[in-house]
Motif scaffolding. Structure first.
Motif, PDB file in Angstrom:
ATOM      1  N   ALA A  17      61.931 -15.392  36.971  1.00  0.00           N
ATOM      2  CA  ALA A  17      61.891 -16.858  36.993  1.00  0.00           C
ATOM      3  C   ALA A  17      62.412 -17.425  35.676  1.00  0.00           C
ATOM      4  CB  ALA A  17      60.474 -17.352  37.264  1.00  0.00           C
ATOM      5  N   ALA A  18      62.015 -16.821  34.571  1.00  0.00           N
ATOM      6  CA  ALA A  18      62.466 -17.295  33.248  1.00  0.00           C
ATOM      7  C   ALA A  18      63.980 -17.153  33.105  1.00  0.00           C
ATOM      8  CB  ALA A  18      61.743 -16.537  32.142  1.00  0.00           C
ATOM      9  N   ALA A  19      64.527 -16.053  33.597  1.00  0.00           N
ATOM     10  CA  ALA A  19      65.983 -15.851  33.535  1.00  0.00           C
ATOM     11  C   ALA A  19      66.699 -16.888  34.396  1.00  0.00           C
ATOM     12  CB  ALA A  19      66.332 -14.435  33.986  1.00  0.00           C
ATOM     13  N   ALA A  20      66.170 -17.148  35.582  1.00  0.00           N
ATOM     14  CA  ALA A  20      66.770 -18.161  36.451  1.00  0.00           C
ATOM     15  C   ALA A  20      66.693 -19.539  35.795  1.00  0.00           C
ATOM     16  CB  ALA A  20      66.064 -18.166  37.812  1.00  0.00           C
ATOM     17  N   MET A  21      65.590 -19.821  35.136  1.00  0.00           N
ATOM     18  CA  MET A  21      65.430 -21.099  34.448  1.00  0.00           C
ATOM     19  C   MET A  21      66.467 -21.251  33.342  1.00  0.00           C
ATOM     20  SD  MET A  21      61.273 -21.019  34.279  1.00  0.00           S
ATOM     21  CE  MET A  21      61.065 -22.406  33.159  1.00  0.00           C
ATOM     22  N   TRP A  22      66.716 -20.184  32.627  1.00  0.00           N
ATOM     23  CA  TRP A  22      67.739 -20.226  31.572  1.00  0.00           C
ATOM     24  C   TRP A  22      69.100 -20.510  32.193  1.00  0.00           C
ATOM     25  CZ3 TRP A  22      71.973 -17.028  30.650  1.00  0.00           C
ATOM     26  CH2 TRP A  22      72.648 -17.290  29.462  1.00  0.00           C
ATOM     27  N   SER A 107      64.399 -27.725  27.446  1.00  0.00           N
ATOM     28  CA  SER A 107      64.684 -29.152  27.506  1.00  0.00           C
ATOM     29  C   SER A 107      65.503 -29.510  28.757  1.00  0.00           C
ATOM     30  CB  SER A 107      65.424 -29.600  26.231  1.00  0.00           C
ATOM     31  OG  SER A 107      65.370 -30.987  26.098  1.00  0.00           O
ATOM     32  N   CYS A 108      65.072 -28.911  29.881  1.00  0.00           N
ATOM     33  CA  CYS A 108      65.789 -29.118  31.127  1.00  0.00           C
ATOM     34  C   CYS A 108      64.788 -29.353  32.258  1.00  0.00           C
ATOM     35  CB  CYS A 108      66.661 -27.897  31.434  1.00  0.00           C
ATOM     36  SG  CYS A 108      67.549 -28.009  32.984  1.00  0.00           S
ATOM     37  N   ALA A 109      64.835 -30.545  32.826  1.00  0.00           N
ATOM     38  CA  ALA A 109      63.910 -30.879  33.913  1.00  0.00           C
ATOM     39  C   ALA A 109      64.109 -29.960  35.117  1.00  0.00           C
ATOM     40  CB  ALA A 109      64.080 -32.342  34.315  1.00  0.00           C
ATOM     41  N   TRP A 110      65.348 -29.602  35.408  1.00  0.00           N
ATOM     42  CA  TRP A 110      65.629 -28.722  36.546  1.00  0.00           C
ATOM     43  C   TRP A 110      65.017 -27.339  36.364  1.00  0.00           C
ATOM     44  CZ3 TRP A 110      67.019 -30.385  41.094  1.00  0.00           C
ATOM     45  CH2 TRP A 110      67.659 -31.613  41.192  1.00  0.00           C
ATOM     46  N   ALA A 111      64.795 -26.944  35.132  1.00  0.00           N
ATOM     47  CA  ALA A 111      64.184 -25.633  34.874  1.00  0.00           C
ATOM     48  C   ALA A 111      62.746 -25.585  35.379  1.00  0.00           C
ATOM     49  CB  ALA A 111      64.244 -25.301  33.383  1.00  0.00           C
ATOM     50  N   LEU A 112      62.139 -26.745  35.619  1.00  0.00           N
ATOM     51  CA  LEU A 112      60.778 -26.769  36.164  1.00  0.00           C
ATOM     52  C   LEU A 112      60.716 -26.228  37.589  1.00  0.00           C
ATOM     53  CD1 LEU A 112      59.543 -30.144  34.674  1.00  0.00           C
ATOM     54  CD2 LEU A 112      58.702 -27.845  34.107  1.00  0.00           C
ATOM     55  N   LEU A 113      61.866 -26.010  38.196  1.00  0.00           N
ATOM     56  CA  LEU A 113      61.888 -25.338  39.494  1.00  0.00           C
ATOM     57  C   LEU A 113      61.392 -23.898  39.367  1.00  0.00           C
ATOM     58  CD1 LEU A 113      65.271 -26.627  40.950  1.00  0.00           C
ATOM     59  CD2 LEU A 113      62.952 -27.259  41.678  1.00  0.00           C
ATOM     60  N   PRO A 115      58.738 -22.566  37.492  1.00  0.00           N
ATOM     61  CA  PRO A 115      57.302 -22.450  37.734  1.00  0.00           C
ATOM     62  C   PRO A 115      56.916 -22.762  39.180  1.00  0.00           C
ATOM     63  CG  PRO A 115      57.706 -23.681  35.718  1.00  0.00           C
ATOM     64  CD  PRO A 115      59.032 -23.444  36.357  1.00  0.00           C
ATOM     65  N   VAL A 116      57.611 -23.711  39.806  1.00  0.00           N
ATOM     66  CA  VAL A 116      57.319 -24.035  41.202  1.00  0.00           C
ATOM     67  C   VAL A 116      57.626 -22.819  42.091  1.00  0.00           C
ATOM     68  CG1 VAL A 116      57.977 -25.488  43.163  1.00  0.00           C
ATOM     69  CG2 VAL A 116      57.648 -26.516  40.897  1.00  0.00           C
ATOM     70  N   ALA A 117      58.787 -22.222  41.891  1.00  0.00           N
ATOM     71  CA  ALA A 117      59.163 -21.035  42.671  1.00  0.00           C
ATOM     72  C   ALA A 117      58.187 -19.889  42.406  1.00  0.00           C
ATOM     73  CB  ALA A 117      60.592 -20.616  42.332  1.00  0.00           C
ATOM     74  N   PHE A 118      57.767 -19.736  41.164  1.00  0.00           N
ATOM     75  CA  PHE A 118      56.803 -18.695  40.801  1.00  0.00           C
ATOM     76  C   PHE A 118      55.500 -18.886  41.582  1.00  0.00           C
ATOM     77  CE2 PHE A 118      53.188 -17.309  38.233  1.00  0.00           C
ATOM     78  CZ  PHE A 118      53.517 -15.978  37.990  1.00  0.00           C
ATOM     79  N   ASN A 123      51.743 -17.187  45.579  1.00  0.00           N
ATOM     80  CA  ASN A 123      50.818 -17.513  46.668  1.00  0.00           C
ATOM     81  C   ASN A 123      51.063 -16.626  47.880  1.00  0.00           C
ATOM     82  OD1 ASN A 123      49.196 -19.527  45.545  1.00  0.00           O
ATOM     83  ND2 ASN A 123      50.585 -21.151  46.147  1.00  0.00           N
ATOM     84  N   ARG A 124      52.317 -16.465  48.253  1.00  0.00           N
ATOM     85  CA  ARG A 124      52.638 -15.742  49.479  1.00  0.00           C
ATOM     86  C   ARG A 124      52.604 -14.220  49.320  1.00  0.00           C
ATOM     87  NH1 ARG A 124      52.994 -12.681  52.730  1.00  0.00           N
ATOM     88  NH2 ARG A 124      54.295 -12.554  54.565  1.00  0.00           N
ATOM     89  N   PHE A 125      53.215 -13.704  48.261  1.00  0.00           N
ATOM     90  CA  PHE A 125      53.431 -12.259  48.185  1.00  0.00           C
ATOM     91  C   PHE A 125      52.473 -11.520  47.260  1.00  0.00           C
ATOM     92  CE2 PHE A 125      57.546 -14.036  49.473  1.00  0.00           C
ATOM     93  CZ  PHE A 125      57.642 -13.427  50.711  1.00  0.00           C
ATOM     94  N   GLN A 126      51.693 -12.231  46.477  1.00  0.00           N
ATOM     95  CA  GLN A 126      50.750 -11.581  45.570  1.00  0.00           C
ATOM     96  C   GLN A 126      49.309 -11.996  45.867  1.00  0.00           C
ATOM     97  OE1 GLN A 126      51.713  -9.195  43.299  1.00  0.00           O
ATOM     98  NE2 GLN A 126      49.542  -8.815  43.026  1.00  0.00           N
ATOM     99  N   ILE A 127      49.048 -13.285  45.846  1.00  0.00           N
ATOM    100  CA  ILE A 127      47.667 -13.750  45.938  1.00  0.00           C
ATOM    101  C   ILE A 127      47.091 -13.568  47.342  1.00  0.00           C
ATOM    102  CG2 ILE A 127      46.163 -15.770  45.725  1.00  0.00           C
ATOM    103  CD1 ILE A 127      48.007 -16.683  43.394  1.00  0.00           C
ATOM    104  N   ARG A 128      47.829 -13.938  48.358  1.00  0.00           N
ATOM    105  CA  ARG A 128      47.280 -13.773  49.717  1.00  0.00           C
ATOM    106  C   ARG A 128      46.931 -12.327  50.023  1.00  0.00           C
ATOM    107  NH1 ARG A 128      51.054 -17.590  53.217  1.00  0.00           N
ATOM    108  NH2 ARG A 128      50.747 -15.986  54.769  1.00  0.00           N
ATOM    109  N   PRO A 129      47.784 -11.347  49.699  1.00  0.00           N
ATOM    110  CA  PRO A 129      47.382  -9.949  49.921  1.00  0.00           C
ATOM    111  C   PRO A 129      46.186  -9.535  49.058  1.00  0.00           C
ATOM    112  CG  PRO A 129      49.754 -10.097  49.613  1.00  0.00           C
ATOM    113  CD  PRO A 129      49.192 -11.455  49.318  1.00  0.00           C
TER     114      PRO A 129
END
Length: 153
Positions: A17-22, A107-113, A115-118, A123-129
């Motif tokens: 996620a951090a790499a994608a944000m960069w 300093s990029c608002a789009w990078a906030l995607l 944490p949302v994706a994370f 929720n789906r692939f870690q926490i629910r199981p």
């Protein structure tokens, strides 16, 4: 989609996620935020994240249960005290704080995607199981805990 459940360790998901944000920050417009504001803010958020992570790990160690998120069925104890009174997933909350800190630093608002994706992925692939495994292990006690404490914050 069960093939992805409990397959990618959360720190790896965080790094991806951090790499994608960069990458997003390289391509997207930046917010004109002075370094004197964004760097201290990013540091505070990252430290909050580390604090959540450490509090979660320490509570697990004190209860002598596994911190391995890939094997929730190996849990030896249900931890409900300390930071686990605020959130059922303090280590993941900590990682979200770190990702938000990274977005602020970039300093990029789009990078906030990121944490949302994370959160969506976790929720789906870690926490629910994990919740299924803990429910199987601890039954009604876990269900009661789950009904009284939020998954995130």
């Amino acid at each position: 989609m069960q093939t992805l459940e409990l397959k990618i360790p959360p720190p790896v998901v965080t790094a991806l996620a951090a790499a994608a944000m960069w990458g997003i920050a390289v391509l997207a417009p930046l917010i004109d935020l002075p370094a004197a504001v964004r760097v201290p803010a990013a540091i505070v958020l990252a430290l909050m994240g580390v604090a959540f992570d450490l509090a979660g790990v320490i509570a697990f160690r004190r209860s002598q249960t596994t911190v391995n998120p890939m094997k929730p069925e190996k849990a030896a104890a249900l931890v409900c005290s300390g930071v686990y009174r605020l959130t059922r997933n303090p280590m993941y909350v900590g990682l979200v704080f770190v990702l938000v800190a990274w977005a602020v630093y970039l300093s990029c608002a789009w990078a906030l995607l990121g944490p949302v994706a994370f959160v969506l992925y976790m929720n789906r692939f870690q926490i629910r199981p994990e919740e299924r495994a803990l429910s199987s292990l601890f039954g009604r006690r876990y269900e009661d805990y789950k009904s009284g404490v939020r998954r995130w914050l």
